[in-house]
Design a protein around this motif. Sequence first.
Motif, PDB file in Angstrom:
ATOM      1  N   TYR A 225      25.008 -30.715 -62.103  1.00 55.60           N
ATOM      2  CA  TYR A 225      25.270 -29.320 -61.744  1.00 55.60           C
ATOM      3  C   TYR A 225      23.951 -28.621 -61.434  1.00 55.60           C
ATOM      4  O   TYR A 225      22.913 -28.906 -62.046  1.00 55.60           O
ATOM      5  N   LYS A 226      24.025 -27.685 -60.514  1.00 61.12           N
ATOM      6  CA  LYS A 226      22.903 -26.785 -60.234  1.00 61.12           C
ATOM      7  C   LYS A 226      23.149 -25.479 -60.960  1.00 61.12           C
ATOM      8  O   LYS A 226      24.244 -24.904 -60.881  1.00 61.12           O
ATOM      9  N   LEU A 227      22.154 -24.999 -61.676  1.00 62.18           N
ATOM     10  CA  LEU A 227      22.302 -23.807 -62.503  1.00 62.18           C
ATOM     11  C   LEU A 227      21.739 -22.593 -61.765  1.00 62.18           C
ATOM     12  O   LEU A 227      20.539 -22.550 -61.475  1.00 62.18           O
ATOM     13  N   PRO A 228      22.566 -21.594 -61.479  1.00 61.36           N
ATOM     14  CA  PRO A 228      22.084 -20.388 -60.775  1.00 61.36           C
ATOM     15  C   PRO A 228      21.402 -19.420 -61.741  1.00 61.36           C
ATOM     16  O   PRO A 228      21.923 -18.335 -62.036  1.00 61.36           O
ATOM     17  N   LYS A 229      20.245 -19.780 -62.232  1.00 59.37           N
ATOM     18  CA  LYS A 229      19.606 -18.985 -63.283  1.00 59.37           C
ATOM     19  C   LYS A 229      19.123 -17.631 -62.773  1.00 59.37           C
ATOM     20  O   LYS A 229      19.121 -16.652 -63.542  1.00 59.37           O
ATOM     21  N   GLU A 230      18.706 -17.536 -61.495  1.00 57.47           N
ATOM     22  CA  GLU A 230      18.304 -16.229 -60.964  1.00 57.47           C
ATOM     23  C   GLU A 230      19.510 -15.285 -60.887  1.00 57.47           C
ATOM     24  O   GLU A 230      19.398 -14.094 -61.194  1.00 57.47           O
ATOM     25  N   THR A 231      20.662 -15.840 -60.507  1.00 59.59           N
ATOM     26  CA  THR A 231      21.876 -15.016 -60.446  1.00 59.59           C
ATOM     27  C   THR A 231      22.297 -14.589 -61.840  1.00 59.59           C
ATOM     28  O   THR A 231      22.734 -13.445 -62.046  1.00 59.59           O
ATOM     29  N   TRP A 232      22.185 -15.475 -62.811  1.00 60.86           N
ATOM     30  CA  TRP A 232      22.547 -15.113 -64.182  1.00 60.86           C
ATOM     31  C   TRP A 232      21.679 -13.972 -64.697  1.00 60.86           C
ATOM     32  O   TRP A 232      22.177 -13.076 -65.397  1.00 60.86           O
ATOM     33  N   LEU A 233      20.409 -14.011 -64.380  1.00 60.37           N
ATOM     34  CA  LEU A 233      19.515 -12.953 -64.844  1.00 60.37           C
ATOM     35  C   LEU A 233      19.920 -11.607 -64.257  1.00 60.37           C
ATOM     36  O   LEU A 233      19.942 -10.587 -64.968  1.00 60.37           O
ATOM     37  N   LYS A 234      20.267 -11.575 -62.969  1.00 69.51           N
ATOM     38  CA  LYS A 234      20.703 -10.318 -62.355  1.00 69.51           C
ATOM     39  C   LYS A 234      22.008  -9.837 -62.962  1.00 69.51           C
ATOM     40  O   LYS A 234      22.192  -8.635 -63.198  1.00 69.51           O
ATOM     41  N   GLU A 235      22.933 -10.753 -63.214  1.00 71.94           N
ATOM     42  CA  GLU A 235      24.229 -10.362 -63.785  1.00 71.94           C
ATOM     43  C   GLU A 235      24.085  -9.876 -65.219  1.00 71.94           C
ATOM     44  O   GLU A 235      24.854  -9.010 -65.668  1.00 71.94           O
ATOM     45  N   ALA A 236      23.111 -10.410 -65.965  1.00 75.30           N
ATOM     46  CA  ALA A 236      22.900  -9.944 -67.334  1.00 75.30           C
ATOM     47  C   ALA A 236      22.209  -8.592 -67.361  1.00 75.30           C
ATOM     48  O   ALA A 236      22.483  -7.761 -68.243  1.00 75.30           O
ATOM     49  N   PHE A 284      27.453 -10.624 -79.385  1.00 74.32           N
ATOM     50  CA  PHE A 284      28.153 -11.463 -78.424  1.00 74.32           C
ATOM     51  C   PHE A 284      28.962 -10.579 -77.472  1.00 74.32           C
ATOM     52  O   PHE A 284      29.700  -9.698 -77.902  1.00 74.32           O
ATOM     53  N   LYS A 285      28.814 -10.826 -76.168  1.00 73.07           N
ATOM     54  CA  LYS A 285      29.508 -10.050 -75.147  1.00 73.07           C
ATOM     55  C   LYS A 285      30.403 -10.992 -74.354  1.00 73.07           C
ATOM     56  O   LYS A 285      29.922 -11.925 -73.710  1.00 73.07           O
ATOM     57  N   SER A 286      31.683 -10.717 -74.416  1.00 71.57           N
ATOM     58  CA  SER A 286      32.665 -11.609 -73.784  1.00 71.57           C
ATOM     59  C   SER A 286      33.333 -10.999 -72.559  1.00 71.57           C
ATOM     60  O   SER A 286      34.180 -11.648 -71.953  1.00 71.57           O
ATOM     61  N   ASP A 287      32.967  -9.785 -72.185  1.00 76.98           N
ATOM     62  CA  ASP A 287      33.650  -9.111 -71.079  1.00 76.98           C
ATOM     63  C   ASP A 287      32.892  -9.213 -69.762  1.00 76.98           C
ATOM     64  O   ASP A 287      33.258  -8.545 -68.801  1.00 76.98           O
ATOM     65  N   ILE A 288      31.856 -10.012 -69.710  1.00 75.14           N
ATOM     66  CA  ILE A 288      31.078 -10.161 -68.481  1.00 75.14           C
ATOM     67  C   ILE A 288      31.320 -11.546 -67.908  1.00 75.14           C
ATOM     68  O   ILE A 288      31.190 -12.547 -68.605  1.00 75.14           O
ATOM     69  N   LYS A 289      31.666 -11.607 -66.648  1.00 78.02           N
ATOM     70  CA  LYS A 289      31.943 -12.875 -65.979  1.00 78.02           C
ATOM     71  C   LYS A 289      30.713 -13.297 -65.188  1.00 78.02           C
ATOM     72  O   LYS A 289      30.253 -12.585 -64.301  1.00 78.02           O
TER      73      LYS A 289
END
Length: 704
Positions: A225-236, A284-289
């Motif tokens: 798998y390729k991990l979209p870590k830059e996208t995860w940082l923006k979404e967080a 813990f935050k469970s409401d973010i996709k």
Amino acid sequence: MSPFKGSQAQKQRMSRMSVFIKGPLEIPSPTETDWPKDDEKDFVFLDIDRELDSLPQPYRMINKVLNQLFDQSWEVIEEREALREIEKNRILPTIYPPVTEIQLNQMPGGMAVSQDYLFIGGAKGFSIYNLENFKRIYVWEKFKVDVVSIWATDLGNEVLIVPVDEMGIVRFFYLYKDSLFLIKAINEMDDVTKQSTCLKMEFSQGGDYAAFLLQGAGEIWLEVYKLPKETWLKEAELPQLGPSQKKKTKQVPMTPDVAALEGVEMGLRRSLSPYAVQELNISFKSDIKFTQPVFIMKIKPPKAIAGTTFKSPLEIFSKIEDYYGLGSGQNHFIKDAQWEQHLEIFYASYKKYLEREGEEEPLSMPTFHFICTNTLATMPMDVRSSSGGAWILGIHWTGNHNFFLYPLNKTLKEKTDCENVWPCAAPIVVSQISSFSSFLALACEDGVLILWDMAQGFLFGVIALPEGCFCQSIHFLKFFLVHEGRNMYPEGSVKSEVMCVVLCTDASLHLVTASGTKGPTSKVLLERSMSHVEEDVCKVAPVPALPGMVLIFSKNHSVSLMDVATAKIICAFAVPVSYPQEMPWAPLFIVSPHHPYFLLYGAHPDDTDATTSTDDYSDSPHSVFYFKFEEYPLLKDLPENCTISQKDLECNQAFSQMLSLEKRCEQFLQKSFQKLSNSQVKGHDHWARLRRHSIFLQKENLKK
């Protein structure tokens, strides 16, 4: 009486002569070729003193058995005396206790560390500890079963946590500042019959890719798998909540009861109440996709080589696109009839050496590594890593001669083929990649070690281990130099210099070194002790914070630190253990790649009763021990000032091989010019002395 004595003495003289003389006296022939050879066996030199004392049977047999018994007993006595003398002169290393102890209510299901945190798998979840004060700051207990293994990697300032539970389900957790997010469960299925189990996983350096070894339905395969870590940082940072997700962020508090069961004690040197509940600072935050990891490829074990269906060699090459897979042995021109004939000959010749029929062959297990390089693959810029290199997945399967290289610029629609195949003369048993993907080591079944320079893309060296030594594990060391009696890392990057420690199946330890100008050499660091089998090495781990140092874990549950430059034990570390010595020890430990410490799981020998209540913290038998090298007198100065500057390298002639080619050429030209200048000055002085001498002689002649 006298005649009797005389006859007795005469008999003794005759018996002595009979020992050396057989038959009538004859004058031998002048040449040895005429001598009878059949009579040589009749000339037996007997012990004269024992001729009259020969015992009848069965007393001779009893005498022989007793003599053999006495000889064996004497050998045992001499061996024990030698061992006692060795033990008397043996110098035991200094033993240091752990600095800190973290007590748990059960055996941990794996450990992982990041830059600032420690993650320990436990009952139905995992716990997070702060590495500064070793306080537990968060616990997640929402799984149906316990966690059996856990991995973690730093994504910049963020951490990706991957626990695996007893059902083999893999989940991605993302730790961003004081928030914990659940991204995805990789292999969770609603139908239990279709559930696959994760056996192993690996991250690429920097966290761009992840590979999972999965097993299910009698098959085994690898998913990348390729991990979209830059996208995860923006979404967080800027969470985009959907219409149905505009609820309050859910926080899972840590109850005092849970904290009491798995509290943290700063023991041995620090003190902390077991019931103290620390202030919760992670939620813990469970409401973010989050964006899901991108599936790249699925890799299965190579197929067994069978008869070809090709009709001509040209058809074989037409099936190979861009030479992908060339060298794997799959594309050949051997017919089924030829293949079957060769198999029949082979089984007929080696039937008695083969395994018993009817036994199922075990599944072929892979060993895989992420390799970042610019020389082994051509990739577009959008799929390159942050360091500018292209990522390749290197795999070898058990019982296979080939090392396969898969480029990671594939998409799901494209055909998954290996780009390069590196065949070896024997099956590969162990492989290891160095830090920053500089070098690759392949150990074959026949005891041969192959070194590849991944930065340049060529074979670096081949060396055979000593006879009878077969590789069990390989551990690369960061290249170091011995300067003024200390091991030091050279400043800057080092090219064409390799150091690795090889642990063999016979518990011997070897240091393999190689350079660009010299072939690889092997040095024995530790041989197997025949007198102390319990001290055999079972695990080895390099210590990045200490140049040239490795941790050695022995079967007798001892841990020591060795300097590979001198092959001497510096010190040892004491850990309470409770396992029977007869059981093989599989140490659960982790060495920090960032800081000078290591963690080791152990247990108190007096607190292992299963009926002991874990509600009382002092009765908890399971612990994770923290060893910080800077706290020990012999090691406190080693992590500091362990780098030698480029200026010192240039001034020291012993380290000339560490300089760049341009710098060495410059120094060579300077030395040559200096020698030439000195020789010219010496020549001028010589002619001046000759001229003065000739003038002096002329004056003397004029006087005369």
